[in-house]
Scaffold this active site. Structure first.
Site, mmCIF file in Angstrom:
data_model
loop_
_atom_site.group_PDB
_atom_site.id
_atom_site.type_symbol
_atom_site.label_atom_id
_atom_site.label_comp_id
_atom_site.label_asym_id
_atom_site.label_seq_id
_atom_site.Cartn_x
_atom_site.Cartn_y
_atom_site.Cartn_z
ATOM 1 N N GLN A 97 0.811 -1.215 0.000
ATOM 2 C CA GLN A 97 0.000 0.000 0.000
ATOM 3 C C GLN A 97 0.845 1.267 0.000
ATOM 4 O OE1 GLN A 97 -2.586 -0.453 3.407
ATOM 5 N NE2 GLN A 97 -3.463 -2.354 2.645
ATOM 6 N N HIS A 161 -0.924 0.234 5.552
ATOM 7 C CA HIS A 161 -1.515 1.247 6.433
ATOM 8 C C HIS A 161 -0.629 2.491 6.615
ATOM 9 C CE1 HIS A 161 -4.163 -2.039 8.535
ATOM 10 N NE2 HIS A 161 -4.210 -2.091 7.210
ATOM 11 N N GLU A 255 -15.049 3.409 9.686
ATOM 12 C CA GLU A 255 -15.656 4.480 10.470
ATOM 13 C C GLU A 255 -15.580 5.827 9.775
ATOM 14 O OE1 GLU A 255 -14.388 2.713 14.895
ATOM 15 O OE2 GLU A 255 -13.708 4.705 14.251
ATOM 16 N N TYR A 265 -9.954 7.846 19.459
ATOM 17 C CA TYR A 265 -10.940 7.179 18.614
ATOM 18 C C TYR A 265 -10.872 5.655 18.719
ATOM 19 C CZ TYR A 265 -12.224 11.748 17.224
ATOM 20 O OH TYR A 265 -12.691 13.035 17.274
ATOM 21 N N TYR A 276 -8.582 -10.879 10.686
ATOM 22 C CA TYR A 276 -8.786 -11.432 9.355
ATOM 23 C C TYR A 276 -8.762 -12.956 9.340
ATOM 24 C CZ TYR A 276 -8.394 -6.798 7.313
ATOM 25 O OH TYR A 276 -8.617 -5.493 6.970
#
Length: 384
Positions: A97, A161, A255, A265, A276
């Protein structure tokens, strides 16, 4: 479950039935018309030939910048033509990513020519999310005076991420969203770490004196909010000026949040997500007194990416709505708000079957979408 935290699973089938492609065939034509709850929308293929596009940003003259995750940045002409890659973009960690991520012009771009961009910066140990500023020379297609203004203070191994969206606040400060890097998720709760945080910095990289943790011992002063997993959508609310974000959840629990100063949060201690491999619930539960609840959570996960508040005139019935791209569910979610509460969701473009990486309102009032699957930029406009 409170209404503000509800899942929109029941709306998927209804939205897909309400929104259907009018042109037959499986091949995407240059112009496709789709039905929506507010009328027909024409989807036009505006630019093609991109390699894993990640973000678009509009320039004052009508052109736009586009980032490609392998490490290239290009200018898109008003006719949809692509420039050669812009020179002097820093090296990126283009794995998984990682790569070249978001790009935004400075609020005073017309005067100073500055842009800011985020990327996965390679390090000896692995990589970290970093942010740089530079002057964009449009004639020579190169970056000048490139200066890194921020980098995460940890660089764990792995290719997941990184975040990362960039949003300028009304006062000119810059919000940067930072992922938890996957394997380092416990550090999202640590206030001496940039993992899983939103940070707020000045354009020169310095810390604004009114940040919520300035002066607190053992806490990084640039932190704005914490307990985030992987934020890939962020935008300012057009009325309140608050930062709204969305983040990926694991197997549920994507979210949307109001990222307010100093708040927690929850990730990975309070979450709707599941592991997973095992499917086991992650964390201590889905709520806790010291954790700010999401405005909306999606279970199952749609894998959101890109976000924009619609304020234009082309789609008057969308005014004040939030538009969110989705990778896994391959759609644009149109969220109707009542204050800070999401009252309704319509799912658009799911029939096209494309991973939507970014969604932006252009200065022309049209909606612009980055199709990662086919390497294209699409324009949405009302159909005649």
């Amino acid at each position: 479950m409170p209404k503000s935290n509800r899942s929109f699973r029941p709306l998927l089938l209804a939205s897909m039935l309400a929104s259907s492609v009018l042109l037959s065939g499986t091949t995407f034509a240059r112009d496709v018309v789709v039905r929506t709850e507010t009328g027909n929308v024409k989807v036009t293929e505006f630019a093609t030939g991109l390699d894993t596009p990640w973000s678009i940003a509009f320039l004052p003259d009508g052109r736009m910048l586009v980032t490609e995750r392998p490490g290239r940045m290009r200018v898109v002409g008003t006719d949809g033509s692509l420039s050669a890659p812009i020179a002097r973009v820093p090296a990126v960690h283009a794995r998984g990513q990682g790569g070249l991520l978001d790009v935004v012009p400075s609020p005073s771009f017309a005067q100073d020519g500055l842009i800011v961009f985020s990327y996965a910066e390679p390090t000896q140990r692995g990589a970290r999310t970093a942010v740089a500023r530079a002057r964009l020379d449009l004639e020579r297609l190169e970056l000048r005076e490139v200066q890194r203004i921020f980098a995460q203070n940890e660089d764990p191994s792995g290719n997941q991420h990184f975040g990362s969206r960039l949003v300028f606040a009304a006062d000119g400060t810059l919000f940067v969203t930072l992922g938890d890097r996957g394997g380092a998720r416990e550090r999202a709760q640590a206030l001496d770490s940039h993992i899983g945080k939103v940070v707020r910095i000045a354009l020169d990289g310095s810390v604004p004196p009114d940040n919520p943790f300035v002066g607190r011992a053992g806490v990084l002063p640039e932190i704005w909010s914490y307990g985030h997993r992987n934020i890939q959508g962020a935008a300012l609310h057009p009325q309140t000026g608050e930062l709204w974000t969305h983040e990926h959840g694991p197997q549920g629990g994507d979210e949307i949040n109001r990222a307010l100063p100093g708040l927690n949060y929850g990730w990975p201690e309070v979450t709707y997500g599941r592991e997973y491999v095992t499917g086991r619930k992650i964390g201590q539960g889905s709520s806790r007194d010291d954790v700010e609840p999401p405005l909306l959570q999606w279970t199952p996960s749609i894998a959101p990416s890109g976000m924009s508040f619609y304020t234009g005139e082309r789609f008057p019935q969308w005014k004040g709505n939030v538009l969110v791209g989705a990778l896994r569910y391959q759609l644009v979610a149109r969220l109707v708000l009542d204050g800070n509460e999401v009252r309704h969701e319509e799912r658009l473009l799911a029939e096209l079957g494309r991973r939507i990486r970014d969604v932006r309102q252009g200065p022309d009032g049209y909606v612009w979408v980055v199709d990662e699957s086919e390497g294209r930029i699409l324009r949405l406009e009302p159909a005649q």
